[in-house]
Design an enzyme around this catalytic site. Structure first.
Site, PDB file in Angstrom:
ATOM      1  N   ARG A  51     -21.161  -6.382 -15.770  1.00 49.27           N
ATOM      2  CA  ARG A  51     -20.238  -5.327 -16.198  1.00 49.27           C
ATOM      3  C   ARG A  51     -20.455  -4.927 -17.655  1.00 49.27           C
ATOM      4  NH1 ARG A  51     -14.325  -6.696 -13.421  1.00 49.27           N
ATOM      5  NH2 ARG A  51     -14.642  -5.363 -11.599  1.00 49.27           N
ATOM      6  N   LYS A  55      -7.923 -10.704   2.658  1.00 50.86           N
ATOM      7  CA  LYS A  55      -6.601 -10.104   2.888  1.00 50.86           C
ATOM      8  C   LYS A  55      -6.675  -8.811   3.678  1.00 50.86           C
ATOM      9  CE  LYS A  55      -4.427 -11.989  -1.204  1.00 50.86           C
ATOM     10  NZ  LYS A  55      -4.734 -11.653  -2.588  1.00 50.86           N
ATOM     11  N   GLY A 109     -16.906  -8.237  -6.337  1.00 51.82           N
ATOM     12  CA  GLY A 109     -17.599  -9.329  -7.032  1.00 51.82           C
ATOM     13  C   GLY A 109     -18.282 -10.320  -6.104  1.00 51.82           C
ATOM     14  N   GLY A 156     -11.328  -3.435  -6.502  1.00 53.18           N
ATOM     15  CA  GLY A 156     -10.231  -2.592  -6.039  1.00 53.18           C
ATOM     16  C   GLY A 156     -10.469  -1.113  -6.300  1.00 53.18           C
TER      17      GLY A 156
HETATM   18  C1  3PG Z   1     -11.260  -6.111 -11.362  1.00 46.86           C
HETATM   19  O1  3PG Z   1     -11.839  -7.115 -11.734  1.00 46.86           O
HETATM   20  O2  3PG Z   1     -11.118  -5.817 -10.156  1.00 46.86           O
HETATM   21  C2  3PG Z   1     -10.759  -5.152 -12.398  1.00 46.86           C
HETATM   22  O3  3PG Z   1     -11.125  -5.582 -13.667  1.00 46.86           O
HETATM   23  C3  3PG Z   1      -9.271  -4.972 -12.289  1.00 46.86           C
HETATM   24  O4  3PG Z   1      -8.598  -6.171 -12.542  1.00 46.86           O
HETATM   25  P1  3PG Z   1      -7.094  -6.360 -12.013  1.00 46.86           P
HETATM   26  O5  3PG Z   1      -7.205  -6.431 -10.507  1.00 46.86           O
HETATM   27  O6  3PG Z   1      -6.605  -7.631 -12.630  1.00 46.86           O
HETATM   28  O7  3PG Z   1      -6.310  -5.150 -12.452  1.00 46.86           O
HETATM   29 MG    MG Z   2      -9.250  -7.250  -8.593  1.00 48.82          MG
END
Ligand code: 3PG
Ligand code: MG
Length: 398
Positions: free
Chosen positions: A55, A192, A348, A371
Site C-alpha cells: 500500500r 462473513k 488483503g 471493503g
Molecule cells: C482497510 O484496510 O480495509 C482500510 O484501510 C479500511 O480500514 P477500516 O476497515 O478499519 O476502515
Molecule cells: Mg477492512
C-alpha cells in the site's frame, strides 16, 4: 462533461492532479491508506516493522509527482482501529520509517484515528487537519468507502484532487462494471456472508458466474438443506441466501466437497495446528468444522476459471493462514493466473496468498482496497469520490 467521462462513470467530474493550482512552494496534504500489517513485537527482539509495504509503494507515483512540482508533501493515514485516543499499539512510527526509505522528504502525521473527530467527521477536526495546507489529495482508495473527516472534509475547504492510485483503482474497477469481456466470473470467499450479500446481488446483475467459497459458503450450504456441523453459520441470513440461490439458479456455484477438521482440532498460524483433517462431501459431520473447499471443488472452480475472460476475486476459500487449509485458496490463485482472462484481485488475504506463491505480478490488477473494492462494485461510487466532485476546482458539466 468537460473531462470526457460519461455521466454515471465514477471518474466523471473527479478532479485529478492536473486540476490543482500551481504547486511550487505550496504545502499539500495527501490522505493515503497506509493501514498496513506490522510484524508482531517482541518475538525476535527486533523493532516492529511494516510486514507488507504494497500500500505504501502504491502511493509513491502521487507523492513523487507532487514532489517533482516543488510541493512540500505531508501524508496522513489511519492505522488499525484505535478508539479515538492515542494508543501505542497503533503508532505509525514503523510506517513512517518505511515511508522515509521509499519517499525521502515526505512527512507522515500521527494516526488519524487517535482523534475521535476523524471517524465522526467533526468539522473542527477537519479544520485543524487542513490548517496550513494549500491543497488536498486523496490517494487513499482503500479508505474512500469511509465518510470520515480526512476523506470527505478537506475537499470542502481546499482545492483537491484524486491521486494516481485512486484514479487507477476507479478506472479498473469501474471498467469491470461496464465493459468486461465475457465470460465474467467472480470468486467470492471470506468468513462473513452478511458483509457480502449486497455485493453478490450486485454482481449477479453483471457476471456470468459466481464461485462461492470460504466460511460464507456454509450459510449457503445450510440454505440448500445440508448439515454444516460446527462450521461458521450465520443463522440470521440463511433465508437471504436461499432467496439469492433461487434467483441466481446455476449462476451461483457452491462447493461440492469440503475439507473438515475434527472437533478436538485447533487452528494455527502456519504450521502447528492439531486435529484430524479429512475431505467430505457436502454434509459436515456433527462437531466437525469446514475449513477449506475440498479438492474436487478446487478442480471444478479451476475448470470454470479456465473458460473466463474476466475474473474478479475477493476473499480466501478457507482458513488459508493455517498451512493445512491453504490448498483451496492456492488452487484458485493458480487457476486465476493461468486463465486467459483479465484478472482483478482485492482483499488483503487473497493478495497475501498470491504474494506467497510469487504470483502477484501475473494478475491483471491487484486492488489495494478490501471493503472499498467491494463497495465500489456494489454501489458504483464511494463517499471519498463524491466529496472530491464537490471540490472548488472540480471539473463541472459543460
Ligand atoms: C482497510 O484496510 O480495509 C482500510 O484501510 C479500511 O480500514 P477500516 O476497515 O478499519 O476502515
Ligand atoms: Mg477492512
Amino acid at each position: 462533461m468537460t473531462d470526457g467521462h460519461a455521466p454515471g462513470d465514477p471518474l466523471a467530474g473527479l478532479p485529478v492532479l492536473e486540476d490543482l493550482p500551481e504547486l511550487d512552494g505550496r504545502r499539500v496534504l495527501v490522505r493515503v491508506d497506509f493501514n498496513v500489517p506490522l510484524t508482531s513485537p517482541g518475538r525476535t527482539g527486533q523493532p516492529v516493522q511494516v510486514a507488507d509495504d504494497h500500500r505504501i509503494r502504491a502511493a509513491l507515483p502521487t507523492l513523487e509527482w507532487l514532489g517533482a512540482r516543488g510541493a512540500s508533501v505531508t501524508a496522513c493515514t489511519h492505522l488499525g482501529r484505535p478508539k479515538g485516543r492515542p494508543d501505542p499499539a497503533y503508532d505509525v512510527a514503523p510506517v513512517r520509517a518505511r515511508l522515509a526509505e521509499l519517499a525521502d522528504g515526505v512527512e507522515l502525521l500521527d494516526n488519524l484515528r487517535f482523534d475521535p473527530g476523524e471517524e465522526s467527521n467533526d468539522p473542527d477536526f477537519v479544520k485543524r487537519l487542513v490548517d496550513g495546507f494549500d491543497c488536498y489529495v486523496n490517494d487513499a482508495f482503500g479508505a474512500s468507502h469511509r465518510a470520515h473527516g480526512s476523506i470527505v472534509g478537506p475537499p470542502q475547504l481546499l482545492p483537491s484532487a484524486a491521486g494516481r492510485l485512486l484514479v487507477r483503482e476507479v478506472e479498473v474497477l469501474g471498467g469491470l462494471l461496464t465493459g468486461a469481456a465475457r465470460p465474467f466470473v467472480a470468486i467470492v470467499g471470506g468468513a462473513k456472508v452478511a458483509d457480502k450479500l449486497g455485493l453478490l446481488r450486485s454482481l449477479l446483475r453483471r457476471v456470468d458466474r459466481i464461485l462461492v467459497g470460504g466460511g460464507m459458503a456454509f450459510t449457503f450450504l445450510a440454505a440448500r438443506g445440508h448439515s454444516v456441523g460446527a462450521s461458521l453459520l450465520d443463522g440470521d441470513h440463511v433465508d437471504d441466501c436461499r432467496r439469492l440461490l433461487g434467483e441466481a439458479g446455476d449462476r451461483v456455484v457452491l462447493p461440492t466437497d469440503i475439507t473438515v477438521l475434527s472437533p478436538d482440532g485447533d487452528l494455527a498460524d502456519g504450521a502447528g495446528g492439531t486435529g484430524e483433517v479429512r475431505a467430505v462431501g457436502l454434509d459436515v459431520p456433527e462437531g466437525w468444522r469446514g475449513v477449506d473447499i475440498g479438492p474436487a471443488t478446487a478442480r471444478g472452480f479451476g475448470a470454470v476459471l479456465a473458460e473466463a475472460r474476466t475474473i474478479l476475486w475477493n476473499g480466501p476459500m478457507g482458513v488459508a493462514e493455517d498451512d493445512r487449509f491453504a490448498a483451496g485458496t492456492e488452487a484458485v490463485a493458480r487457476a486465476v493466473v493461468d486463465a486467459p482472462a483479465f484478472s482483478v484481485v482485492g482483499g488483503g488475504d487473497s493478495v497475501h496468498v498470491l504474494d506467497r506463491l510469487g504470483l502477484a505480478d501475473r494478475v491483471g490488477f491487484v486492488s489495494t482496497g478490501g471493503g472499498a473494492t467491494l463497495e465500489l462494485i456494489e454501489h458504483g461510487d464511494l463517499p471519498g469520490l463524491e466529496a472530491l466532485r464537490q471540490a472548488p476546482n472540480a471539473p463541472r458539466g459543460a
